[in-house]
Design an enzyme around this catalytic site. Sequence first.
Site, mmCIF file in Angstrom:
data_model
loop_
_atom_site.group_PDB
_atom_site.id
_atom_site.type_symbol
_atom_site.label_atom_id
_atom_site.label_comp_id
_atom_site.label_asym_id
_atom_site.label_seq_id
_atom_site.Cartn_x
_atom_site.Cartn_y
_atom_site.Cartn_z
ATOM 1 N N ASP A 38 0.818 -1.226 0.000
ATOM 2 C CA ASP A 38 0.000 0.000 0.000
ATOM 3 C C ASP A 38 0.842 1.263 0.000
ATOM 4 O OD1 ASP A 38 -2.225 -1.728 0.252
ATOM 5 O OD2 ASP A 38 -1.920 -1.802 2.413
ATOM 6 N N LYS B 46 2.184 2.217 -5.160
ATOM 7 C CA LYS B 46 2.843 1.738 -6.392
ATOM 8 C C LYS B 46 1.960 1.987 -7.613
ATOM 9 C CE LYS B 46 3.187 -2.335 -4.470
ATOM 10 N NZ LYS B 46 2.858 -2.103 -3.057
ATOM 11 N N GLY C 100 -4.388 -4.317 -4.517
ATOM 12 C CA GLY C 100 -5.375 -3.329 -4.937
ATOM 13 C C GLY C 100 -4.626 -2.069 -5.297
ATOM 14 N N HIS C 101 -4.301 -1.908 -6.576
ATOM 15 C CA HIS C 101 -3.507 -0.755 -7.003
ATOM 16 C C HIS C 101 -4.441 0.333 -7.519
ATOM 17 C CE1 HIS C 101 0.299 -3.438 -7.459
ATOM 18 N NE2 HIS C 101 -0.091 -3.267 -6.218
ATOM 19 N N GLN D 264 2.089 -5.921 -3.083
ATOM 20 C CA GLN D 264 2.439 -5.982 -1.649
ATOM 21 C C GLN D 264 3.781 -5.254 -1.444
ATOM 22 O OE1 GLN D 264 1.496 -9.393 -3.097
ATOM 23 N NE2 GLN D 264 -0.459 -8.401 -2.893
#
Length: 428
Positions: free
Chosen positions: A13, A16, A40-41, A224
């Site tokens: 988080d 990225k 979750g980007h 991650q």
Amino acid sequence: MSVIAVTGLQWGDEGKGKLVDLLGEFAGVTARFQGGSNAGHTVVLGDRRVVLHHLPSGAMRRHVRCVLGQGMVIDPSTLIEEMHTVESINGPFVPNRLTISRRAHVILPIHRQADALGERTTGVRIGTTLRGIGPAYEDKAGRRGLRMLDLTGDPGRLRAWIEAIHDAWAPRFERHGLEMPGAAGAFDMCTEWGKALGPYIGDASLVLHEEIVKGTNVLLEGAQGTLLDIDHGTYPFVTSSNASALGAPAGAGIAPSCITSVLGITKAYTTRVGEGPFPTEEKGEAGDRLRDAGHEVGSTTGRPRRCGWLDVAALRYAVRLNGVTSIALTKLDVLTGLHEIKVSTGYRLRGRVLSEIPLDDLDAAEPVYETVEGWGEDISGARDLRDLPAKARRYIARLEGWLGVPASLVSVGPERGQTVIVKNPFRE
Ligand code: IMP
């Protein structure tokens, strides 16, 4: 030509998604190399906020070729949904704009259900994203995993393979008195997934190799972060893949010597979701303030993130391990308004002060803090280092000094444009 591995230096988080989307302007290809729908980007485009779970964040730019590497575990129904979202913004994917490695593994419904069982078996609560990531990698290592190429292969073999996977999980479900999802339903789903994704399934390793030989700029996007890496993180409170840049060559299927630089992403403070050690965590008011100002809620699970101060000793470890060549500092704007900013620069362990986090001795270690002066001015409009107040510039300079690497990017808000590009990593 540059091949840049982008990696999180903390527990994920770090932002990225935003940076890969931003740097996508200069790249011809973006590739994911590990993980799956646990990621979750988030990419913010005007008033649209798109959360990508499988597709690399370069997907939001039409000219960028997207690759899902063989180190990934893929939940086809989530991927198909995500492709529809991106297509509604960017126009249809065509097979040469997206390659899904035929060797990537498939997450089946049984893996999602088995995720909750893992914690019951060992009694250790990890707080996974419950997306089936661990069980799918477990089947991969057990040499019984289902790969993307199986979805379009011989139906008889596919059915038998799915049944074998269900048989392997059956004793664990029985032991806990839980009903298993049926193998027949999984077979029907796989057949549909094969039809929808078949045109995109190919040799991701070769696609990347050919682009690199042509001189295309490539971004390898980690999911991650380093401290969640299965080999190098806070085991057992980790994910099930090599989430650091060390996983990039194996997961993308390219030689280590192809990678020309490593961009390490860190927030200006620290967050973590799920269980596990977090020595600089602030459970009181200071943590609440960071959570509110930084909107620190999980983009995959909606869980509130644990928040705390920057851990420079953990970053030093991550910079060394990944061979980071420059850092991107994100969410610096969240610190605006703090009179004093605490930073842990080392660890005290049995009378000694260590400059790197002692990952295997954290129960006995204590962070050593320094205090840096904060700033009050709004920095969300900064586009150049000179736009930042002197105290914010000093914070960045101290961090560069502590880590021994330069900051190439500083993010001051969620939008693409809210970024100070100190030095474009593609022009180094
Ligand atoms: P899993 O990857 O779902 O197996 O979860 C293992 C651990 O990694 C849990 O602590 C999760 O909260 C954490 N985790 C997995 N994916 C992410 C992510 O994208 N960001 C932050 N933490 C994550």
